[in-house]
Enzyme design. Structure first.
Site, PDB file in Angstrom:
ATOM      1  N   CYS A  22       0.848  -1.191   0.000  1.00 57.92           N
ATOM      2  CA  CYS A  22       0.000   0.000   0.000  1.00 57.92           C
ATOM      3  C   CYS A  22       0.888   1.246   0.000  1.00 57.92           C
ATOM      4  CB  CYS A  22      -0.929   0.009   1.210  1.00 57.92           C
ATOM      5  SG  CYS A  22      -0.054   0.154   2.781  1.00 57.92           S
ATOM      6  N   CYS A  25       3.819   1.643   2.438  1.00 56.87           N
ATOM      7  CA  CYS A  25       5.087   0.972   2.097  1.00 56.87           C
ATOM      8  C   CYS A  25       5.952   1.888   1.239  1.00 56.87           C
ATOM      9  CB  CYS A  25       4.814  -0.330   1.349  1.00 56.87           C
ATOM     10  SG  CYS A  25       3.885  -1.553   2.282  1.00 56.87           S
ATOM     11  N   ASP A 433       6.260  30.446 -31.081  1.00 54.01           N
ATOM     12  CA  ASP A 433       7.240  30.819 -32.097  1.00 54.01           C
ATOM     13  C   ASP A 433       6.559  30.713 -33.461  1.00 54.01           C
ATOM     14  OD1 ASP A 433       9.853  31.266 -33.279  1.00 54.01           O
ATOM     15  OD2 ASP A 433       9.793  29.141 -33.804  1.00 54.01           O
ATOM     16  N   ASP A 634      10.620  25.332 -31.658  1.00 54.74           N
ATOM     17  CA  ASP A 634      11.208  24.157 -32.308  1.00 54.74           C
ATOM     18  C   ASP A 634      12.678  24.291 -32.630  1.00 54.74           C
ATOM     19  OD1 ASP A 634      10.903  26.026 -34.506  1.00 54.74           O
ATOM     20  OD2 ASP A 634      11.210  24.301 -35.835  1.00 54.74           O
TER      21      ASP A 634
END
Length: 741
Positions: A22, A25, A433, A634
């Site tokens: 769970c 842990c 851009d 880009d």
């Protein structure tokens, strides 16, 4: 101090973790490992059963971290995709086997339980099944063989001064089983019918195991996106060795190898076509259904599907360096890193189990004091312990992040982490851009106009024009040649050629002298063009570059070249503005071209002739005003702005530097994916909140109901299992969302 951090020799390592039951842990592993000297960060994903650890390689090794995790009772190994998948399959098989064995022993006990509800007329319970020793014999294998992992998990948790779901299950079922043993031997002496709870402990364990098995199956679907991406890999490649074609495993292919790809085959590497012409289905990479044309010089990518002809490809990226491998890596990392909202659940999970145990003990005491009925007190306590298992709380966020980022990957949107998937929702301003983002980033021939007396021979003149431009290295010249060839016209051969720097070209072709260039070139050769100035200016106002064409001292027409706006640009920008986002275009291009592009897509805010430093400054100014800025670009020149923005988005058609600097990569370069990114963030966050709300509400309602004795323990077990499964199933709905309009 900040500079020191940046220069720390940090490395990131993924570890496969086993033994977690769970969220408590996962929190325990994080808390322990964080205390190690040299650890920069650790994030444990309960759903993936994986930890992402960042540490100083001068102070620690991955083995040190693994040893520390193993000391607190969990398994850990360096993560390997194939091994992890094998381990998951083995675990699923083991859980299924446990479930079958548990059902064999528990179903008869469930039958006796049904008898308690006065259904015996429809479902009579055999007398031998009601015998206390029979029930004891049936319950014991379930309690100590099928339930043994819960005892082991509880022991390890308590040994390390923590508590998890295993503690709750072990406590609840042991209380029921232990009290039944006590009653069994007391009744043997007293000769009266005992109050037994063997069926409660056995059925409860069976429901928990059933829940774990169903949960594992549902979680398997959450990681389907990665499985599908891995499944796209080609397993073999046909490599040229001299004149011989050799089929090799993909792992043996090297950079520089010449790969032969037959029609219908997957392309096994990233590379460049050096021979052949075909169409390639790149939908797995771009999301676009129309195949892309590939000729000599075209780039191709691994896992895309070759069409109707042979291709010879020079391998440039192989194995873990291909575009597909990069996609898998990004999706995996996005699913492994926690979103900030997960921290809320983690803090609650850390104290949840001790609080529940306290509530269960208080419930038992209150029932015992007020009712004096040990049977009712025990049942209420067990019901509280079982119904409060924090599985749903721990699963709420990671399952949604997995499903959301996986669906995004299928749409060609790669998030570098779950954090970015959450943060996209808070964006208020988007900076776009121009070149390569709003436009294709490559000039195209857009207009051809010949004066009336030359129009009858337009194809002939275009062949001459393209032939003349073939000798030029200028990008605009290449655009003209490609545009003419796309019209099915082959360029003529050139007799002589001369480039006039800054003006244009002069060439002799087909016994004709051609001048192609700007106004200055025409003026220097005394070519009259003033009568057509208005038409030329109109094209320039549209952001196009116009080249005048003359022959034999007379103007014969002109061609226009432009970086063409993407077809979806206007609709995509409208989606963003309709979502109340402030959209700005920033470009290094001149004001006239920038304004022309902006007007076509209905953008009012434009910054033209912007250098990389100007883009950073604009972002800083917006951030100072409280705006959360997403930068979309880009190129190499966009990398500083992508890093500066709250969220950087790189178009996958752009440069590697832009992609590396960004937080999100849009693989296909389609502008609609920007709005899709924000929409997916919204849907994923809504899904997480639904899951967390359900998990909290479930416990807020369930614990008091159990404490008041209104729930049988076995029903509480069934409800606990249902809560975990429902959270996972709700998250998997994200895998079916359709966001693009």
């Amino acid at each position: 101090m900040e500079a020191d951090k940046q220069h720390q020799p940090l490395t990131k390592q993924q570890l496969a973790i086993s033994g977690m039951s769970c969220a408590a842990c996962a929190a325990r592993i994080e808390n322990v490992v964080k205390k190690m000297d040299g650890i920069s960060d650790i994030q444990v994903n309960l759903v993936l059963e994986r930890a992402t650890v960042q540490f100083d390689i001068n102070k620690l090794t991955a083995e040190d971290v693994i040893n520390r995790i193993e000391k607190i009772g969990f398994g850990a190994t360096v993560f390997e995709e194939k091994q992890q998948e094998h381990n998951k399959q083995q675990l699923a098989h083991k859980q299924k086997l446990r479930l079958i064995v548990s059902l064999i022993f528990a179903l008869p006990l469930l039958w006796t339980m049904v008898g308690h509800f006065n259904f015996t007329s429809f479902l009579p319970v055999p007398s031998w099944l009601e015998h206390p020793y029979t029930q004891w014999l049936l319950a014991t294998p379930v309690q100590f063989i099928i339930g043994w992992p819960f005892y082991v998990g509880a022991y390890k948790a308590l040994k390390n001064k923590s508590a998890n779901m295993d503690v709750l299950v072990a406590l609840g079922t042991s209380a029921a089983y232990g009290y039944s043993i006590y009653q069994l031997f007391i009744v043997d002496i007293a000769h009266h019918m005992p109050h037994l709870y063997f069926e409660t402990s056995a059925v409860l364990i069976t429901f928990v195991v059933l829940g774990k098995w169903l949960e594992a199956r549902a979680k398997g679907h959450s990681s389907d996106a990665i499985k599908r991406l891995i499944g796209l890999k080609a397993q073999y490649a046909t490599v040229l060795r001299g004149q011989e074609q050799v089929v090799l495993p993909i792992d043996e292919v090297a950079v520089g190898d010449i790969i032969v790809v037959k029609p219908g085959e997957k392309i096994p590497v990233d590379g460049t076509v050096i021979e052949g012409q075909s169409t390639v289905d790149e939908s797995m990479l771009t999301g676009e259904s129309i195949p892309a044309d590939k000729v000599v010089g075209s780039k191709v990518f691994s896992a895309t599907l070759n069409g109707q002809s042979y291709l010879h490809i020079k391998a440039e990226k192989v194995g873990e360096h291909t575009t597909l491998a990069h996609m898998i890596r990004l999706v995996s990392e996005a699913q492994s890193v926690k979103a900030p909202i997960q921290r809320v659940a983690d803090r609650i999970s850390a104290v949840f189990v001790p609080i529940v145990i306290s509530i269960a003990v208080i419930t038992f005491i209150i029932w015992q004091v007020t009712q004096g009925d040990f049977k009712s007190s025990l049942e209420a306590m067990i019901a509280v312990l079982v119904i409060a298992c924090p599985c749903a709380l721990g699963l709420a966020t990671p399952t949604s992040i997995m499903a959301g980022s996986g669906r995004a990957a299928e749409l060609g949107i790669l998030f570098k982490s779950g954090e970015h998937l959450e943060q996209a929702l808070s964006v208020t301003t988007i900076i776009l851009d121009k070149t390569g983002t709003l436009t294709f980033g490559k000039p195209k021939l857009t207009d051809v106009y010949l004066l009336e007396s030359y129009q009858a021979d337009q194809a002939l003149w275009l062949a001459r024009i393209a032939g003349a431009e073939q000798k030029s290295e200028h990008a605009l010249a290449r655009a003209i040649v490609e545009g003419v060839e796309e019209r099915g016209i082959s360029p003529f051969a050139v007799t002589s050629f001369k480039a006039e720097i800054g003006l244009g070209i002069e060439a002799t072709i087909d016994n004709k002298t051609l001048l192609i260039g700007n106004r200055r070139l025409m003026s220097e050769h005394h070519i009259q063009y003033a009568y057509y100035e208005h038409q030329i200016e109109q094209l320039e106002q549209e952001g196009k570059t116009v080249m005048l064409i003359a022959s034999e001292n007379r103007l014969i027409g002109w061609v226009a070249v432009a970086d063409v706006l993407k077809e979806e640009a206007k609709a995509a920008v409208k989606r963003l503005t309709d979502a109340n986002l402030y959209v700005i275009m920033v470009t290094g291009d001149n004001h006239r071209t920038a304004e022309a592009i902006a007007s076509k897509i209905s953008l009012t805010k434009v910054h033209a002739q912007a250098l990389p430093s100007d883009k950073q400054r604009i972002i800083s100014e917006l951030q100072e005003k409280g705006e959360v800025v997403m930068m979309v670009g880009d190129g190499i020149n966009d990398a500083p702005a992508l890093a500066k923005a709250n969220m950087g988005v790189a178009m996958g058609t752009g440069t590697d530097i832009a992609i590396e600097t960004s937080d999100i990569t849009i693989m296909q370069g389609n502008l609609h994916a920007i709005a899709d990114t924000i929409e997916l963030s919204r849907l994923t966050m809504r899904n997480i909140k639904q899951n967390l709300g359900f998990a909290f509400m479930y416990n807020i309602i369930g614990i008091p109901v159990a404490a008041f004795g209104l729930l049988e323990p076995w029903i509480a077990g069934a409800a606990m299992a249902f809560s975990s499964i429902s959270v996972v199933l709700n998250a998997t709905r994200l895998q079916r969302v359709k966001v693009r309009s």
